[in-house]
Design an enzyme around this catalytic site. Structure first.
Site, mmCIF file in Angstrom:
data_model
loop_
_atom_site.group_PDB
_atom_site.id
_atom_site.type_symbol
_atom_site.label_atom_id
_atom_site.label_comp_id
_atom_site.label_asym_id
_atom_site.label_seq_id
_atom_site.Cartn_x
_atom_site.Cartn_y
_atom_site.Cartn_z
ATOM 1 N N GLY A 55 0.841 -1.201 0.000
ATOM 2 C CA GLY A 55 0.000 0.000 0.000
ATOM 3 C C GLY A 55 0.866 1.236 0.000
ATOM 4 C CB CYS A 82 5.245 -4.504 0.326
ATOM 5 S SG CYS A 82 6.111 -2.960 -0.008
ATOM 6 C CE1 TYR A 83 1.243 1.080 5.421
ATOM 7 C CE2 TYR A 83 -0.517 -0.550 5.330
ATOM 8 C CZ TYR A 83 0.009 0.627 5.850
ATOM 9 O OH TYR A 83 -0.690 1.331 6.803
ATOM 10 C CG HIS A 169 5.645 -6.368 -4.178
ATOM 11 N ND1 HIS A 169 4.382 -6.148 -3.680
ATOM 12 C CD2 HIS A 169 6.346 -5.242 -3.939
ATOM 13 C CE1 HIS A 169 4.318 -4.938 -3.167
ATOM 14 N NE2 HIS A 169 5.499 -4.362 -3.306
ATOM 15 C CD GLU A 171 2.606 -9.029 -4.940
ATOM 16 O OE1 GLU A 171 3.369 -9.755 -4.279
ATOM 17 O OE2 GLU A 171 2.363 -7.844 -4.642
ATOM 18 C CG ASP A 227 -16.378 -9.743 -19.700
ATOM 19 O OD1 ASP A 227 -15.659 -10.728 -19.930
ATOM 20 O OD2 ASP A 227 -15.952 -8.575 -19.683
ATOM 21 C CE LYS A 370 -12.482 -10.052 -21.986
ATOM 22 N NZ LYS A 370 -13.620 -9.136 -21.768
#
Ligand code: XMP
Length: 514
Positions: A55, A82-83, A169, A171, A227, A370
């Site tokens: 963040g 992280c944050y 991170h 991710e 979608d 998606k």
């Protein structure tokens, strides 16, 4: 529902969606919640693990986004990133301050391989760092399990309490072994069984929809795009003919698209839903007559669409639920966090809820990307050509025709576009190019056909590669393919005697051609 899940608590970092996605890639269902989410609600959900995201704040700032310290004492494993890592340390008695050396980018981290988080991870591994603050001292009860040249506590753990904090991170793909670390958290720390797959998502979602809808009436505005199609099929499988789908054919669809949508969702298709196709082509063309200005055209199409939809909705009467095919990237964080998210109006059929009498919105794809929506579509048995459909704007061919839109021009661009798409698919580029289509310029010029002089239109071919649709580059298509497309278009499509390829990127151009 007591399905196994991990929740991500959102503190406003830029990679939060990616965290959830990586967990789902480990076959564990994962959802994002705002840091403001009530602790009671979190307890009720009983997740197998909690991940705190990065963040923009500093934990020691007065108005920093925070969670309750109690979160760390629920007996649920927590991983702070992280944050999130700094917040964990800060709340549990460690020390966080401005780092003497700011780390940004790929940084070599030395990890302690005996930690469950780093099992199978190389001792020296490249990780993505992006921080101004750092953990100066880990909280009591924690031991340091990773460091870098400039960061004494790049990761810390309290193994007994299943609390883990990492400064980098995992991710993002720049963290070479990040997936392994998240996998370790999910399996070695949270002990998930990993039974979540797309078929489970589909099955669970159908069950949840059934429970929610009961005997209520549901309305869906079907565009034929991926979608809304996937959302409609989920609803159809869940509640059958309690669902009414309204499909407005505004006459600005691609060649045969209206019939294709009807073939899947109409009475001949496999789903037992109520399908209303409104053939409103003439209405739209007459509203668009004489209009050249692109923004005016967009407005007219948008307003007319709502009017047509509203008329149909009135015929149906009060409905209980309105379905929207909102997907994760459509969800714009208002302030922070998934909980308080609002919907982007531009990309959806904006404003619909104001015009229809309904009690609640259902958005079954709200947490998916998606490609995950496409997987769900395949799982549901939706045909490939619908599942892999390219992005197609709401105003349709209305914004791929320069100048006035007429039925004749629509026909020209439909035919040219169909040829282009067919040849691109034959050449095997249909899944690799981001978006490609034919547009009609408003330019006419002299040509020669047989012995005759012609004065006809020029078609523009567009193909772009893009990651986020905010910027794009013109795709490099081999000349032989372009040549064949040009040749076929001038031979097969009446009133076209030239074909251009648009080499411009975005910026300065846009992806669409209006
Ligand atoms: P532009 O032309 O702005 O397009 O570079 C970026 C992406 O957005 C799509 N697009 C739209 N999609 N309604 C939509 O649902 C719209 O009004 C609209 N305008 C543009 C475009 O196809 C491209 O993928």
């Amino acid at each position: 529902m007591d399905k196994e899940k991990i929740i991500v608590i959102d503190f406003g970092g830029q990679y939060n969606q990616l965290v959830a996605r990586r967990v789902r890639e480990c076959h564990v269902y994962c959802e994002i919640y705002s840091y403001k989410t009530d602790l009671g609600k979190i307890k009720e959900m009983a997740p197998k693990g909690i991940i705190l995201t990065g963040g923009p704040n500093s934990v020691y700032e007065e108005n920093a986004a925070k969670c309750s310290e109690e979160l760390f004492h629920l007996g649920i494993p927590v991983l702070g990133l992280c944050y999130g890592a700094q917040l964990m340390m800060h709340l549990l008695g460690g020390s966080v301050c401005k780092a003497p050396v700011r780390e940004y980018g790929r940084i070599e981290v030395t990890v302690d391989q005996t930690s469950p988080l780093f099992g199978d991870v190389s001792e020296k591994t490249i990780c993505w760092m992006s921080h101004n603050d750092y953990i100066e001292k880990a909280a009591p009860g924690f031991r340091t399990i990773a460091h870098t040249a400039d960061c004494p506590v790049a990761a810390a753990e309290n193994e007994e309490q299943n609390l883990y904090a990492i400064q980098f991170h995992p991710e993002v793909l720049h963290t070479a072994e990040g997936k392994k670390m998240l996998h370790n958290f999910v399996y070695e720390v949270c002990h998930c069984s990993g039974d979540w797959k797309m078929d489970a998502f589909v099955e669970n979602t159908i069950q949840e929809i059934r429970k929610k809808v009961g005997s209520g009436k549901v309305l869906c505005a079907l565009s034929g795009g991926v979608d809304s199609s996937v959302a409609a099929v989920l609803l159809a499988k869940a509640v059958g003919d309690q669902l009414t789908c309204v499909f407005v054919d505004h006459g600005l669809l691609r060649k045969d698209e209206g019939d294709q949508v009807e073939a899947v969702f109409g009475p001949e298709g496999p789903y037992n839903l109520k399908f209303i196709r409104v053939n409103a082509q003439k209405r739209f063309y007459s509203k668009l007559a004489g209009v050249e200005e692109p923004e005016r055209k967009r407005k007219i199409i948008g307003e007319e669409f709502i009017r047509v939809f509203e008329e149909e909705a009135k015929k149906i009467g009060t409905v209980d639920f309105l379905v929207q095919g909102t997907i994760y990237p459509d969800v714009v964080e208002s302030g922070l966090g998934g909980e308080s998210a609002v919907i982007k109006s531009h990309h959806n059929v904006g404003g619909l809820p104001d015009y229809v009498d309904f009690k609640e919105i259902i958005e079954p794809l709200r947490n998916l990307f998606k490609d995950e929506v496409r997987k769900a579509g395949l799982e549901l048995g939706i045909p490939d050509y619908l599942v892999y459909r390219q992005p197609f704007p709401g105003p349709g061919l209305g914004i791929r025709i320069i100048g006035e839109v007429t039925a004749e021009k629509v026909k020209i661009v439909q035919e040219a576009d169909a040829i282009y798409r067919e040849e691109i698919a034959k050449a095997g580029f249909d899944r690799s190019i981001g978006q490609y289509f034919a547009a009609l310029t408003n330019m006419r010029s002299v040509g020669v056909m047989g012995d005759e002089r012609t004065y006809d239109y020029a078609v523009a071919l567009r193909a772009v590669n893009t990651i986020d649709f905010m910027t794009a580059e013109a795709a490099e298509i081999p000349w032989e393919v372009l040549g064949k497309v040009a040749n076929r278009i001038v031979n097969e499509v009446k009133h076209v005697n030239r074909v251009f390829y648009d080499c411009t990127g975005k910026p300065p151009a846009t992806i669409e051609f209006e």
